[in-house]
Design a protein around this motif. Structure first.
Motif, PDB file in Angstrom:
ATOM      1  N   ASP A 176       0.837  -1.196   0.000  1.00 10.16           N
ATOM      2  CA  ASP A 176       0.000   0.000   0.000  1.00 10.16           C
ATOM      3  C   ASP A 176       0.870   1.243   0.000  1.00 10.16           C
ATOM      4  OD1 ASP A 176      -2.440  -1.167  -0.117  1.00 10.16           O
ATOM      5  OD2 ASP A 176      -2.965  -0.887   1.981  1.00 10.16           O
ATOM      6  N   PRO A 177       0.579   2.227  -0.860  1.00  4.52           N
ATOM      7  CA  PRO A 177       1.390   3.439  -0.869  1.00  4.52           C
ATOM      8  C   PRO A 177       1.234   4.225   0.432  1.00  4.52           C
ATOM      9  CG  PRO A 177      -0.571   3.738  -2.215  1.00  4.52           C
ATOM     10  CD  PRO A 177      -0.526   2.296  -1.828  1.00  4.52           C
ATOM     11  N   VAL A 178       2.299   4.877   0.840  1.00  2.00           N
ATOM     12  CA  VAL A 178       2.247   5.755   2.010  1.00  2.00           C
ATOM     13  C   VAL A 178       1.647   7.087   1.557  1.00  2.00           C
ATOM     14  CG1 VAL A 178       3.612   7.005   3.722  1.00  2.00           C
ATOM     15  CG2 VAL A 178       4.192   4.646   3.129  1.00  2.00           C
ATOM     16  N   LEU A 179       0.486   7.411   2.075  1.00  2.00           N
ATOM     17  CA  LEU A 179      -0.232   8.619   1.668  1.00  2.00           C
ATOM     18  C   LEU A 179      -0.080   9.757   2.659  1.00  2.00           C
ATOM     19  CD1 LEU A 179      -3.585   6.982   0.495  1.00  2.00           C
ATOM     20  CD2 LEU A 179      -1.561   7.505  -0.870  1.00  2.00           C
ATOM     21  N   SER A 180       0.118   9.434   3.937  1.00  2.00           N
ATOM     22  CA  SER A 180       0.168  10.487   4.948  1.00  2.00           C
ATOM     23  C   SER A 180       0.961  10.033   6.165  1.00  2.00           C
ATOM     24  CB  SER A 180      -1.253  10.891   5.363  1.00  2.00           C
ATOM     25  OG  SER A 180      -1.932   9.797   5.958  1.00  2.00           O
ATOM     26  N   ILE A 181       1.381  11.026   6.944  1.00  2.00           N
ATOM     27  CA  ILE A 181       2.040  10.797   8.236  1.00  2.00           C
ATOM     28  C   ILE A 181       1.096  11.342   9.299  1.00  2.00           C
ATOM     29  CG2 ILE A 181       4.107  11.124   9.614  1.00  2.00           C
ATOM     30  CD1 ILE A 181       4.613   9.718   6.970  1.00  2.00           C
ATOM     31  N   GLY A 182       0.742  10.516  10.261  1.00  4.51           N
ATOM     32  CA  GLY A 182      -0.290  10.862  11.225  1.00  4.51           C
ATOM     33  C   GLY A 182       0.150  11.856  12.282  1.00  4.51           C
ATOM     34  N   GLU A 183      -0.808  12.257  13.099  1.00  2.15           N
ATOM     35  CA  GLU A 183      -0.598  13.213  14.183  1.00  2.15           C
ATOM     36  C   GLU A 183       0.432  12.672  15.171  1.00  2.15           C
ATOM     37  OE1 GLU A 183      -1.927  16.860  16.198  1.00  2.15           O
ATOM     38  OE2 GLU A 183      -2.328  16.042  14.216  1.00  2.15           O
ATOM     39  N   LYS A 184       1.519  13.445  15.366  1.00  2.00           N
ATOM     40  CA  LYS A 184       2.590  13.109  16.309  1.00  2.00           C
ATOM     41  C   LYS A 184       3.187  11.728  16.054  1.00  2.00           C
ATOM     42  CE  LYS A 184       1.224  16.154  20.075  1.00  2.00           C
ATOM     43  NZ  LYS A 184       0.957  16.291  21.517  1.00  2.00           N
ATOM     44  N   MET A 230       0.995  15.357   5.745  1.00  2.00           N
ATOM     45  CA  MET A 230       1.421  15.135   7.127  1.00  2.00           C
ATOM     46  C   MET A 230       0.866  16.219   8.038  1.00  2.00           C
ATOM     47  SD  MET A 230       5.470  15.976   6.661  1.00  2.00           S
ATOM     48  CE  MET A 230       5.601  14.851   5.269  1.00  2.00           C
ATOM     49  N   ALA A 231       0.669  15.845   9.279  1.00  2.00           N
ATOM     50  CA  ALA A 231       0.209  16.804  10.268  1.00  2.00           C
ATOM     51  C   ALA A 231       1.336  17.781  10.604  1.00  2.00           C
ATOM     52  CB  ALA A 231      -0.249  16.069  11.530  1.00  2.00           C
ATOM     53  N   LYS A 232       0.963  18.928  11.178  1.00  2.00           N
ATOM     54  CA  LYS A 232       1.953  19.962  11.476  1.00  2.00           C
ATOM     55  C   LYS A 232       3.020  19.454  12.430  1.00  2.00           C
ATOM     56  CE  LYS A 232       2.433  24.746  12.977  1.00  2.00           C
ATOM     57  NZ  LYS A 232       1.745  25.961  13.467  1.00  2.00           N
ATOM     58  N   ASN A 233       2.633  18.612  13.361  1.00  3.37           N
ATOM     59  CA  ASN A 233       3.589  18.119  14.358  1.00  3.37           C
ATOM     60  C   ASN A 233       3.861  16.628  14.176  1.00  3.37           C
ATOM     61  OD1 ASN A 233       1.088  17.245  15.099  1.00  3.37           O
ATOM     62  ND2 ASN A 233       1.282  17.752  17.259  1.00  3.37           N
ATOM     63  N   SER A 234       3.923  16.182  12.929  1.00  4.89           N
ATOM     64  CA  SER A 234       4.277  14.778  12.676  1.00  4.89           C
ATOM     65  C   SER A 234       5.705  14.487  13.096  1.00  4.89           C
ATOM     66  CB  SER A 234       4.112  14.447  11.185  1.00  4.89           C
ATOM     67  OG  SER A 234       2.773  14.561  10.783  1.00  4.89           O
ATOM     68  N   PHE A 235       6.584  15.500  12.978  1.00  2.03           N
ATOM     69  CA  PHE A 235       8.001  15.323  13.273  1.00  2.03           C
ATOM     70  C   PHE A 235       8.436  16.348  14.316  1.00  2.03           C
ATOM     71  CE2 PHE A 235       7.392  13.772   8.987  1.00  2.03           C
ATOM     72  CZ  PHE A 235       8.110  12.594   8.984  1.00  2.03           C
TER      73      PHE A 235
END
Length: 797
Positions: A483-491, A513-518
């Motif tokens: 499955d392709p990686v579509l998003s990076i979740g919250e925190k 990606m969420a603002k604070n994914s990283f």
């Protein structure tokens, strides 16, 4: 009006898709030509393979658009023309004739047609390009492929390569290499889903088409046509409207029942025709277990992972929710007795009840003599169904991880290279099972499996690591378990500590990606200034969401910023190449600033005053009572430098310096300046041209960027100007004291120079000692001690 003229005028209102990827060809790239690419006809394809002609058409359109400057009729206008032709408004025979003459109707200079013929397990692809004006064939291609050659687009790309060459397009080596290889798995899956959506939409199955378009856009976010079509269909279905032809409530309800029926039939057919989209991954790394020394056998094992596609889950769910939202938007569902849909269907198909599939997969272990030395059956399965609370939500069972053991393998049959072979799935040949959509099977390495298994991943979203530590080198693959990686979740990767310099993140393209994914570094700012956003997601979004590896580097002021690693490395390599070239140059030209402080000999003052017109006798008395207090002399010497390399470590360095000495001063008297009595002050300034000629020895690193040096030689001086002024704030005993010495002469001289210092790139900083050149000749000689100075130089060439 004739059919041809109607469609010709209609097509002129369209816009041709124009490629601008000039890096893929040389010359004009076929500029001036235009083409309509029709889906090839097919013979012998199974119903589950009916999308293949559209896959061929989509990939050919993509390749001609990206690898040439030939104008290609875009999907939107081609779809409108197909719709007009298929509507029957022109009559049977006229419509058929128009379809055969689509290239001319679409107002393009060329037209491509073709055919796919299945024979046994082979697929023969034949494509022809004709010139619209005279119906002459100018290019053709014929090739035979396996199903997988078409599925991964290799065969279609090979056809595109040959057809483009025959159209006169001169492709670059990069473009030829790309067209000679297979597409990425995500791209190929996106094209297949898009083709299925096109076929469903042409058949009037809007819900099925919407689901496939959702899948295509998820697998390949750059597929704008899939995103556009899914957006349009979703808005149309979710609006609840059935169009202007709805005349009354009964007719409106009837049309909604038809749409709900279509939806249930789609889900039912999907279950029957394609099964659930499960993929069985197995590790190619074979693990050795316990050895039986008496029987001379050993246990071997492999790891397996059965994974259900979250992208399929989301696309099916979104299509179902679009219908659900549309039904709600009518505000009539309860009156129509449809309020419990989809929990209570309008058909007897029970399309949304919980489903499960069980797989019996036979694995064989084969040595390099093609002997089966182990055979084992894996039993695995999964299920999916709807959650009825709120909007319908599709839920699929979690991945099933199992170890498959091959017991009692004869040690004498084991060779250096063993092959894992899948014999059958549920009693069917493994390749046939994959083609028919029963079960996909893929081999991966243990490192790939470990990487995938390290993430918490669901429905295309990476939610973090299964463990708490964030590695300095973070690799997020383009796809996890297919499955392709579509998003990076919250925190997902947020941590209280900062990511340190040298950290890197590898990520695919178009990932949300969420603002604070990283975590991110926030520099210290004074006076309440707003610090810039230095987060990874801010940089990634700001640079177009490109795939690549990104590194955290230090900038001026000890701040941190993210950079694309390949671009950063290229810049560093270019800078390194430039620096090495500069460091190894035989001649260096630069600028230099030399300056320093030194103390004057106390007797110099008495000698100067002794030759003056002042009352020397009274001055002498004062001198006897108190010794002179001497201030500092300061000077700065700007100049030019020339360096000539003699050997790797030795250079001849010459300079042309302008020496300015100012406020070379002392005071003389009994009371001191503070008491304003018995005081006289002398200020001396002079300018000379100085020419040091030095030999310089370097002790430096291999690339000559950093090093230590020592220098020694002679310095020659030439007078320019000089002046001495005597001032007094009071009177000396007996007579006033005041005089000016504006004409004392500075002699030409030469003295020894030696020094040492450091060099970094084109900068050098050092210390230098020189015997002073200046002698005050008219009133006596002023002998200053050895002068110490600092030198700062920069080589501009």
């Amino acid at each position: 009006m004739k059919v041809h003229s109607i469609l010709h005028a209609f097509a002129l209102t369209g816009v041709l898709a124009i490629s601008h990827a000039s890096e893929n060809w040389t010359g004009d790239g076929g500029k001036g030509a235009s083409i309509t690419i029709d889906a090839p006809k097919s013979t012998g394809l199974a119903e589950s393979q009916s999308h293949l002609p559209t896959v061929v058409q989509a990939e050919l359109i993509s390749n001609f658009t990206n690898y040439s400057d030939i104008e290609v009729l875009d999907w939107e206008n081609l779809g409108e023309i197909y719709s007009k032709l298929g509507s029957g408004v022109f009559g049977g025979e006229s419509t058929e004739a128009a379809m055969q003459d689509l290239g001319q109707l679409a107002s393009t200079t060329h037209f491509m047609t073709g055919r796919i013929t299945k024979s046994g397990t082979s697929y023969h692809l034949q494509m022809t390009i004709t010139k619209t004006s005279n119906k002459m064939t100018i290019a053709s291609y014929s090739g035979t492929f396996s199903y997988w050659d078409l599925d991964n687009l290799t065969g279609i790309r090979k056809a595109s390569l040959e057809l483009l060459k025959k159209m006169g397009v001169s492709l670059t080596a990069k473009a030829q290499e790309e067209l000679a290889g297979a597409a990425t798995a995500s791209y190929a899956s996106g094209q297949a889903a898009f083709a299925k959506g096109m076929a469903a939409q042409r058949q009037g199955n809007e819900v099925a088409a919407l689901s496939y378009y959702f899948q295509a856009a998820a697998f390949d976010p750059s597929m704008r046509e899939a995103a556009s079509r899914s957006s349009t269909l979703n808005a149309s279905i979710a609006s609840g409207s059935m169009g202007d032809n709805v005349r009354n409530d009964i007719q409106w309800r009837k049309q909604w029942v038809d749409r709900l029926t279509e939806t249930e039939q789609f889900f039912d057919n999907f279950n029957k025709m394609e099964s659930m989209p499960y993929t069985l991954f197995y590790s190619k790394d074979i693990n050795q277990g316990k050895i039986n020394y008496q029987n001379e056998t050993v246990a071997l094992s492999i790891e397996t992972y059965l994974y259900g596609s979250g992208i399929w889950t989301v696309s099916i769910e979104r299509a179902l929710q679009a219908v659900y939202d549309g039904l709600n938007a009518t505000k009539r569902k309860d009156d129509w007795e449809l309020g419990r849909w989809p929990q209570r269907g309008v058909t007897d198909l029970n399309a949304f009840e919980k489903r499960s599939n069980n797989f019996s997969v036979v694995f064989e272990l084969v040595n390099n003599q093609n002997k089966v030395i182990g055979r084992q059956t894996l039993q695995s399965g999964g299920s999916w169904g709807l959650n009825w609370s709120g909007r319908p939500r599709v839920e699929m069972s979690n991945a099933s991880r199992k170890t498959l053991n091959f017991q009692n393998v004869n040690a004498n049959d084991i060779t250096d290279n063993l092959t894992i072979r899948v014999a059958d799935v549920n009693g069917t040949d493994a390749e046939t099972a994959a083609i028919d959509g029963i079960l996909q099977i893929k081999a991966i390495t243990k490192s790939e499996a470990d990487l995938y298994d390290s993430f918490r991943f669901s429905r295309g979203e990476v939610q973090g690591y299964r463990h708490t530590n964030i590695p300095k080198t973070l690799v997020i693959p383009d796809a996890i378990w297919g499955d392709p990686v579509l998003s990076i979740g919250e925190k997902a990767f947020y941590d209280k500590r900062d990511i340190t310099i040298g950290a890197s993140i590898t990520i695919g393209a178009n990932v949300d990606m969420a603002k604070n994914s990283f975590p991110y570094y926030r520099p210290f700012y004074l006076f309440g200034q707003q610090p810039p956003d230095s987060s990874f997601q801010h940089f990634y979004n700001g640079t177009g969401k490109k795939a690549g590896t990104y590194v955290l580097v230090s900038t001026i002021g000890n701040f941190q910023e993210w950079r694309n690693e390949s671009e950063f490395k290229q810049e560093k390599e270019q800078e390194e190449e430039r620096r090495l070239k500069l460091n190894k140059r035989l001649i260096r030209l630069g600028v230099r600033l030399r300056g320093g402080l030194f103390d004057q000999d106390p007797n110099a003052g008495s000698e100067l005053f002794g030759k003056s017109y002042a009352n020397y006798e009274e001055m002498g008395k004062a001198k006897g009572r108190r010794k002179n207090n001497i201030a500092n002399a300061a000077y700065f010497t700007p100049g030019l430098t020339l360096g000539l390399r003699i050997t790797h470590n030795i250079a001849l360095a010459t300079e042309l310096n302008y020496n300015l000495v100012f406020n070379y001063n002392f005071w003389y008297g009994d009371g001191g300046e503070e008491e304003k009595e018995d005081f006289a002050k002398v200020l001396i300034s002079y300018q000379t041209i100085e020419v040091p000629v030095l030999l310089r020895w370097f002790f430096q690193d291999e690339d000559e960027s950093v090093g230590f040096y020592i220098e020694a030689g002679f310095q020659f001086g030439f007078p320019v100007n000089s002046k001495a002024t005597v001032s007094s704030g009071s009177e000396f005993p007996g007579s006033p004291f005041k005089d000016e010495f504006s004409d004392f002469r500075v002699e030409r001289d030469q003295e020894i120079v030696f020094g040492f210092g450091l060099r970094f790139l084109d900068f050098s900083l050092g210390g230098r000692f020189t015997v002073p050149l200046t002698k005050l000749d008219r009133y006596g000689t002023v002998e200053a001690p050895l002068i110490g100075s600092f030198t700062l130089a920069y080589d501009i060439f």
